[in-house]
Design a protein around this motif. Structure first.
Motif, PDB file in Angstrom:
ATOM      1  N   TYR A 182       0.817  -1.170   0.006  1.00 33.98           N
ATOM      2  CA  TYR A 182      -0.140  -0.101  -0.147  1.00 33.98           C
ATOM      3  C   TYR A 182       0.844   1.321  -0.099  1.00 33.98           C
ATOM      4  O   TYR A 182       0.401   2.304  -0.741  1.00 33.98           O
ATOM      5  CB  TYR A 182      -1.071  -0.075   1.143  1.00 33.98           C
ATOM      6  CG  TYR A 182      -1.970  -1.058   1.134  1.00 33.98           C
ATOM      7  CD1 TYR A 182      -3.218  -0.586   0.405  1.00 33.98           C
ATOM      8  CD2 TYR A 182      -2.036  -2.294   1.604  1.00 33.98           C
ATOM      9  CE1 TYR A 182      -4.320  -1.741   0.280  1.00 33.98           C
ATOM     10  CE2 TYR A 182      -2.815  -3.184   1.440  1.00 33.98           C
ATOM     11  CZ  TYR A 182      -3.948  -2.844   0.550  1.00 33.98           C
ATOM     12  OH  TYR A 182      -5.136  -3.952   0.223  1.00 33.98           O
ATOM     13  N   ARG A 183       1.923   1.248   0.575  1.00 31.37           N
ATOM     14  CA  ARG A 183       3.000   2.353   0.500  1.00 31.37           C
ATOM     15  C   ARG A 183       3.465   2.650  -0.943  1.00 31.37           C
ATOM     16  O   ARG A 183       3.359   3.756  -1.327  1.00 31.37           O
ATOM     17  CB  ARG A 183       4.033   1.977   1.474  1.00 31.37           C
ATOM     18  CG  ARG A 183       5.102   3.065   1.377  1.00 31.37           C
ATOM     19  CD  ARG A 183       6.345   2.663   2.160  1.00 31.37           C
ATOM     20  NE  ARG A 183       7.229   1.729   1.726  1.00 31.37           N
ATOM     21  CZ  ARG A 183       7.924   1.580   0.560  1.00 31.37           C
ATOM     22  NH1 ARG A 183       7.916   2.496  -0.078  1.00 31.37           N
ATOM     23  NH2 ARG A 183       8.437   0.224   0.148  1.00 31.37           N
ATOM     24  N   ARG A 220       0.435   4.343  -2.762  1.00 32.95           N
ATOM     25  CA  ARG A 220       0.363   5.657  -2.599  1.00 32.95           C
ATOM     26  C   ARG A 220       1.432   6.462  -3.195  1.00 32.95           C
ATOM     27  O   ARG A 220       1.550   7.379  -3.321  1.00 32.95           O
ATOM     28  CB  ARG A 220       0.216   5.530  -1.194  1.00 32.95           C
ATOM     29  CG  ARG A 220       0.418   7.377  -0.578  1.00 32.95           C
ATOM     30  CD  ARG A 220       0.022   7.419   0.917  1.00 32.95           C
ATOM     31  NE  ARG A 220      -0.023   8.652   1.260  1.00 32.95           N
ATOM     32  CZ  ARG A 220      -0.288   9.269   2.492  1.00 32.95           C
ATOM     33  NH1 ARG A 220      -1.039   8.578   3.540  1.00 32.95           N
ATOM     34  NH2 ARG A 220      -0.113  10.588   2.568  1.00 32.95           N
ATOM     35  N   GLU A 254       1.178   9.481  -5.790  1.00 30.26           N
ATOM     36  CA  GLU A 254       1.472  10.794  -5.354  1.00 30.26           C
ATOM     37  C   GLU A 254       2.734  11.554  -6.124  1.00 30.26           C
ATOM     38  O   GLU A 254       2.541  12.546  -6.536  1.00 30.26           O
ATOM     39  CB  GLU A 254       2.072  10.727  -3.666  1.00 30.26           C
ATOM     40  CG  GLU A 254       0.761  10.677  -2.905  1.00 30.26           C
ATOM     41  CD  GLU A 254       1.383  10.734  -1.209  1.00 30.26           C
ATOM     42  OE1 GLU A 254       0.441  10.866  -0.750  1.00 30.26           O
ATOM     43  OE2 GLU A 254       2.366  10.543  -1.089  1.00 30.26           O
ATOM     44  N   LEU A 299      -6.793   2.393  -3.237  1.00 29.12           N
ATOM     45  CA  LEU A 299      -6.314   3.850  -3.173  1.00 29.12           C
ATOM     46  C   LEU A 299      -6.861   4.355  -2.041  1.00 29.12           C
ATOM     47  O   LEU A 299      -6.262   5.108  -1.127  1.00 29.12           O
ATOM     48  CB  LEU A 299      -6.749   4.699  -4.408  1.00 29.12           C
ATOM     49  CG  LEU A 299      -6.065   4.213  -5.691  1.00 29.12           C
ATOM     50  CD1 LEU A 299      -6.474   4.750  -6.932  1.00 29.12           C
ATOM     51  CD2 LEU A 299      -4.356   4.840  -5.858  1.00 29.12           C
ATOM     52  N   CYS A 310      -4.899   3.058   1.106  1.00 22.91           N
ATOM     53  CA  CYS A 310      -3.508   3.465   1.288  1.00 22.91           C
ATOM     54  C   CYS A 310      -3.426   4.628   1.663  1.00 22.91           C
ATOM     55  O   CYS A 310      -2.410   5.322   2.326  1.00 22.91           O
ATOM     56  CB  CYS A 310      -2.684   3.463  -0.194  1.00 22.91           C
ATOM     57  SG  CYS A 310      -3.135   4.939  -1.257  1.00 22.91           S
ATOM     58  N   MET A 311      -4.660   5.290   1.874  1.00 21.81           N
ATOM     59  CA  MET A 311      -4.699   6.765   2.355  1.00 21.81           C
ATOM     60  C   MET A 311      -5.561   6.665   3.869  1.00 21.81           C
ATOM     61  O   MET A 311      -5.849   7.630   4.669  1.00 21.81           O
ATOM     62  CB  MET A 311      -5.574   7.613   1.715  1.00 21.81           C
ATOM     63  CG  MET A 311      -5.246   7.941   0.209  1.00 21.81           C
ATOM     64  SD  MET A 311      -3.645   8.654   0.212  1.00 21.81           S
ATOM     65  CE  MET A 311      -3.848  10.484   1.179  1.00 21.81           C
ATOM     66  N   SER A 317      -8.185  13.561  -2.969  1.00 22.57           N
ATOM     67  CA  SER A 317      -6.992  13.311  -1.935  1.00 22.57           C
ATOM     68  C   SER A 317      -6.566  14.482  -1.374  1.00 22.57           C
ATOM     69  O   SER A 317      -5.381  14.502  -0.659  1.00 22.57           O
ATOM     70  CB  SER A 317      -6.081  12.476  -2.880  1.00 22.57           C
ATOM     71  OG  SER A 317      -5.307  13.437  -3.772  1.00 22.57           O
ATOM     72  N   ARG A 327      -3.111  15.682  -2.639  1.00 25.17           N
ATOM     73  CA  ARG A 327      -1.853  14.492  -2.250  1.00 25.17           C
ATOM     74  C   ARG A 327      -1.667  13.689  -3.797  1.00 25.17           C
ATOM     75  O   ARG A 327      -0.522  13.440  -4.198  1.00 25.17           O
ATOM     76  CB  ARG A 327      -1.920  13.495  -1.430  1.00 25.17           C
ATOM     77  CG  ARG A 327      -2.340  14.421   0.228  1.00 25.17           C
ATOM     78  CD  ARG A 327      -2.676  13.205   0.894  1.00 25.17           C
ATOM     79  NE  ARG A 327      -2.488  13.625   2.617  1.00 25.17           N
ATOM     80  CZ  ARG A 327      -3.390  14.383   3.111  1.00 25.17           C
ATOM     81  NH1 ARG A 327      -4.453  14.827   2.274  1.00 25.17           N
ATOM     82  NH2 ARG A 327      -3.554  14.934   4.476  1.00 25.17           N
ATOM     83  N   PHE A 328      -2.638  13.218  -4.343  1.00 21.27           N
ATOM     84  CA  PHE A 328      -2.645  12.385  -5.845  1.00 21.27           C
ATOM     85  C   PHE A 328      -2.381  13.405  -6.642  1.00 21.27           C
ATOM     86  O   PHE A 328      -2.904  14.477  -6.720  1.00 21.27           O
ATOM     87  CB  PHE A 328      -3.652  11.396  -5.746  1.00 21.27           C
ATOM     88  CG  PHE A 328      -4.047  10.388  -4.780  1.00 21.27           C
ATOM     89  CD1 PHE A 328      -2.957  10.112  -4.071  1.00 21.27           C
ATOM     90  CD2 PHE A 328      -5.050   9.758  -5.094  1.00 21.27           C
ATOM     91  CE1 PHE A 328      -3.322   9.085  -3.246  1.00 21.27           C
ATOM     92  CE2 PHE A 328      -5.540   8.719  -4.166  1.00 21.27           C
ATOM     93  CZ  PHE A 328      -4.471   8.382  -3.428  1.00 21.27           C
TER      94      PHE A 328
END
Length: 308
Positions: free
Chosen positions: A27-28, A31, A35, A142, A145-146, A229, A232-233
């Motif tokens: 998941y990191r 993300r 990003e 997605l 991951c947030m 997001s 962020r995205f």
């Protein structure tokens, strides 16, 4: 894992089977891809390569229909029906339907183009169900991951667009589709496995070639993803360039935005360190804002900005 050797000219690769292990690291990586790039290549996605090949064949058959028949593929919203070559994109045409998850929209599409039983039941409906499930699964991942676990996008329409590029010796070096960001949340692209031309903009402002990779999908994040997001995205800018004299096909499936209510960042993504960047807006209002202002690369988000 990345696509290619030069780190400046690759997009991240996300292996869907790795998520079965529930490692936080996967998941990191997702993300970071969202990003830093706003796009990534998906492998091991469980959609059979044979189905992808059959779908491309059906798409080719639909584009071989008479122009008058293709014009029966009408819009439910602007851009969801047949688009003929035009001054801005003279080498490009497209067919589409508004929502893969709607039996009514699917039925209307089949009727408009008089799809055969084989095209409809064995290929198109099977592909639509599989790609819609993948789109929703990516949306959930997605969100996760947030730090969000709700199935946030299951009621959002998922548009299908089938694209054909008429590249000839005279068009080599020209644009198939001009630079743009997608309006919606995410787009899953089955790009042509033989003919390249798709390019995405990296963090350096340079366009990176996206090489054909059979059996995989490219995922692009759009303006709605950046709004949702809270900035962020990335809403990746991309284009299609004519690199060779050949017919090129692609199939794009896009989670757009909610049919009802306004889009805004969830409260979990807003705090004192991350104030809300964009005012809430209905998806249809945002789509019309992009069109009326002729802002195809995400500039319309700046009109909604509440914090710098």
């Amino acid at each position: 894992m990345t696509e290619g050797d030069n780190s400046k000219h690759v997009v991240p690769i996300i292996d869907m089977q790795e998520f079965d292990q529930e490692y936080v690291d996967h998941y990191r990586k997702l993300r970071e891809a969202a990003e830093e790039w706003g796009c990534f290549r998906v492998v091991n996605h469980n959609i059979p390569v044979g189905l992808m090949t059959q779908m491309k064949k059906v798409v080719s058959e639909l584009f071989d229909l008479p122009t008058e028949t293709k014009r029966h593929n009408i819009d439910l919203i602007t851009g969801s029906g047949y688009l003929a070559p035009n001054v801005a994109n003279p080498n490009y045409e497209s067919l589409g339907l508004h929502d893969l998850g709607s039996p009514q929209d699917l039925g209307a599409f089949f009727s408009q183009l008089d799809a055969s039983p084989h095209q409809r039941f064995e290929i198109l409906e099977t592909y639509a169900k599989a790609i819609h499930e993948l789109a929703l699964d990516l949306g959930k991942k997605l969100a996760k991951c947030m730090g969000l676990v709700a199935d946030l996008f299951k009621d959002w329409p998922c548009q299908l667009r089938m694209n054909k590029y008429h590249f000839t010796p005279e068009t080599v070096g020209s644009s198939g589709v001009l630079i743009h960001s997608d309006c919606g949340f995410l787009t899953i692209v089955q790009d042509d496995e033989n003919v390249g031309g798709l390019e995405a903009m990296d963090n350096f402002g340079e366009f990176v070639p996206i090489r054909p990779w059979p059996g995989t999908f490219l995922v692009n994040l759009g303006d709605v993803a950046k709004l949702w997001s809270n900035g962020r995205f990335r809403n990746v800018k991309h284009r299609v360039e004519c690199k060779e004299s050949s017919i090129r096909f692609s199939i794009a499936s896009s989670i757009l935005g909610p049919n009802e209510g306004e889009m805004e960042a969830p409260p979990e993504l807003v705090d004192t360190e991350h104030p809300r960047l964009y005012a809430p807006i209905a998806y249809e209002d945002y789509r019309k804002l992009r069109q009326t202002k002729r802002m195809a690369t995400g500039e319309a988000l700046e009109l909604l900005r509440t914090h710098s």
